[in-house]
Design an enzyme around this catalytic site. Structure first.
Site: not given
Length: 584
Positions: A17, A20-21, A25, A39, A133
């Site tokens: 899906l 990221g870093g 996911v 995740k 964040d």
């Protein structure tokens, strides 16, 4: 390309899906067919103890927050060889994608987004968590309201007084103190919320610039670009985007402002003792059972300044700072304790203060009892923790005329709930009335949540009913078409057979019969072998609509609405019953 055999716990990883870093996911599917967003920490980080600690912290922080405003944790294994977290799968886009593809939010949709995200922020902070964040990519637009995701860099409130090591967050949505590595508080999330709402309303960042350096410089020294943000939201966002964290409202004050139009400005500095100001219980705040109101005794110097009922009445003479959660009056909150009142009574040899201490105890007892009765009896309230604010009870005891119902605001259902709950107050008097009134203010966060949920479910039910009616009508038309086509098919076959017979008589009857036979054979051939180009497509469309109709969540929505209406009926019964404890 996804590996169809890859799993995390009991979840089969269907497809990616997003990436990221720190992790990726996946859409996960459990053995029972339910779905989750799974995740996984990247393999290169799995051996890093610090990254594992952050991953574990994400699970712990998310579990502290009410599920209604985040993607709920379903399962997790942060200590496994390949750490993973399974959260509720939100069938909707992120705010980033929704605005990028559908344009800025406007009107009622923008207002609901503002209230929904502020509600989530207030709940997150009430759990003792700072997200750090908050950005459009971390807000999912679920059918029943926005959800906040990704607590991977969240920190507990109690640790935010320590100077942050390095900059963590997303430039464009980070507060000035976050960019400069200063001490962080929950005010960073309020700043981020303001930046997110600017993006939602305009489709651009609040502090735009051609380079990252220019954007950071504008956050630190410039002003936000609020062109295109409608009033009165523009003024609200301007306050949330102030550079000094102490000038921004906290999330509960922000939520109250959005719902009721209450003040956003913080209280002025505490004046000298000759000009006392009222202390501040928080209207509708959710305080822990062992909250700060009861944390420390009043100092002897403080007690020496207030020796009688009249001194206290002047101090606790306005509930508004209490309802706004003003921090400046925290010094006086310890006075709102029976033990401190008794100490004052002993020093001043004042029987009235002894009586006031007894009344405060009685108000706390009945108020907390009322809260427990509500949360224990109403299905939609179960698990909510509230405690009445003794400072607010003391204000109502000293100034009974100030015990008035909360302002309902514009959210549908809030007025109905407050009228129902206030019925219990109207039946009481003295300390009992003060306790019940403070209890109503204590449960305002739950009232806002259930009213907003009820509103969303009603809208969703209306939309689903409309879709169901449309599907039902279309399927009926297609069924009628299929039936008519079947009748034509039978007639065509019969005509084809008759044509073949007549063709055999052609030499006797004449060449006209041959022509009719040929036409009949052609028509029979077309109908018999289904050469209608639309036939297959229509059948598939009808089957798809039947499946869609069967998948509509109308029964679940109706059941949910019945449960919510049942809570309203039960609340009326609870609040209409005259209280057993009588006031003086």
């Amino acid at each position: 390309m996804d590996d169809p055999g890859r799993t995390a716990g009991n979840y089969r990883l269907v497809r990616s899906l997003g990436r990221g870093g720190f992790g990726e996911v996946f859409l996960g599917e459990a053995p029972d067919g339910s779905r989750a967003a799974v995740k996984l920490l990247h393999a290169r980080w799995a051996g890093d103890p610090e990254m594992r600690r952050r991953f574990t912290t994400e699970v712990e922080q998310a579990r502290r927050v009410d599920d209604f405003c985040i993607a709920a944790i379903l399962d997790a294994d942060p200590d496994g060889e390949a750490p993973w977290i399974a959260t509720e799968f939100i069938d909707g886009p992120t705010l980033q994608v929704a605005v990028a593809e559908g344009g800025p939010r406007v009107g009622t949709e923008l207002q609901r987004l503002a209230v929904g995200t502020a509600t989530a922020l207030a709940a997150i902070h009430s759990a003792g968590v700072v997200h750090r964040d908050l950005k459009p990519d971390n807000i999912m637009l679920a059918p029943d309201g926005p959800r906040v995701i990704d607590f991977g860099i969240a920190r507990a409130l109690e640790t935010t007084s320590v100077t942050a090591s390095g900059i963590i967050g997303t430039v464009g949505y980070m507060a000035p103190e976050q960019l400069e590595g200063e001490r962080l508080t929950s005010a960073v999330d309020v700043f981020s919320w303001g930046s997110v709402m600017v993006y939602a309303a305009t489709g651009r960042e609040a502090f735009p610039g051609p380079t990252q350096a220019s954007r950071i410089a504008r956050v630190l020294a410039g002003e936000p670009d609020l062109d295109g943000v409608p009033e009165p939201l523009r003024d609200t966002l301007r306050t949330c985007l102030l550079r000094r964290p102490e000038d921004r409202p906290d999330a509960k004050v922000l939520l109250d402002h959005l719902i009721t139009g209450g003040p956003l400005a913080l209280a002025p500095a505490l004046p000298a003792p000759s000009q006392p100001v009222p202390p501040a219980p928080r209207a509708g705040s959710v305080e822990p059972v062992d909250g700060a109101v009861h944390a420390a005794p009043a100092s002897s110097a403080l007690l020496s300044r207030f020796r009688g009922i009249e001194d206290l009445r002047k101090l606790f003479n306005d509930p508004r700072p209490l309802l706004a959660g003003d921090a400046g009056v925290a010094e006086f909150l310890p006075l709102a304790r029976p033990s401190e009142l008794r100490l004052m009574a002993g020093q001043a040899e004042d029987a009235a203060l002894f009586a006031l201490a007894r009344d405060l105890e009685e108000g706390e007892r009945v108020g907390n009892g009322f809260v427990r009765e509500l949360t224990g009896s109403l299905s939609g309230w179960k698990g909510d923790l509230h405690r009445v604010d003794p400072a607010l009870i003391l204000t109502f005891l000293l100034n009974p005329g100030l015990a008035v119902p909360p302002v309902a605001g514009g959210l549908q259902g809030v007025g109905e709930w407050t009228r129902i709950l206030w019925t219990r107050v109207e039946y009481a008097s003295g300390p009992t009335r003060a306790g019940y009134a403070a209890a109503v203010y204590a449960v305002i966060p739950t009232v806002l949540r259930v009213a907003r949920r009820h509103d969303l479910w009603r809208e969703r039910t209306t939309a689903v009913r409309g879709e169901a009616a449309s599907l039902r009508a279309t399927v009926r038309r297609q069924e009628a078409y299929a039936f008519g086509k079947g009748v034509l098919g039978v007639l065509g076959v019969a005509l084809a057979l008759a044509s073949l017979v007549l063709a055999g008589w052609g030499t006797v009857v004449g060449p006209g019969i041959l022509l009719l036979a040929a036409a009949g054979c052609g028509m029979g051939w077309l109908v018999l072998f289904g050469l209608d180009a639309r036939a297959h497509g229509v059948r598939e469309e009808r089957r798809a609509r039947v499946r869609r109709f069967a998948d509509l969540p109308l029964p679940a929505l109706r059941a949910g609405l019945r449960a919510m209406e049942g809570d309203l009926r039960r609340a009326r019964q609870i609040c209409a019953a005259r209280p057993g404890a009588s006031g003086r």
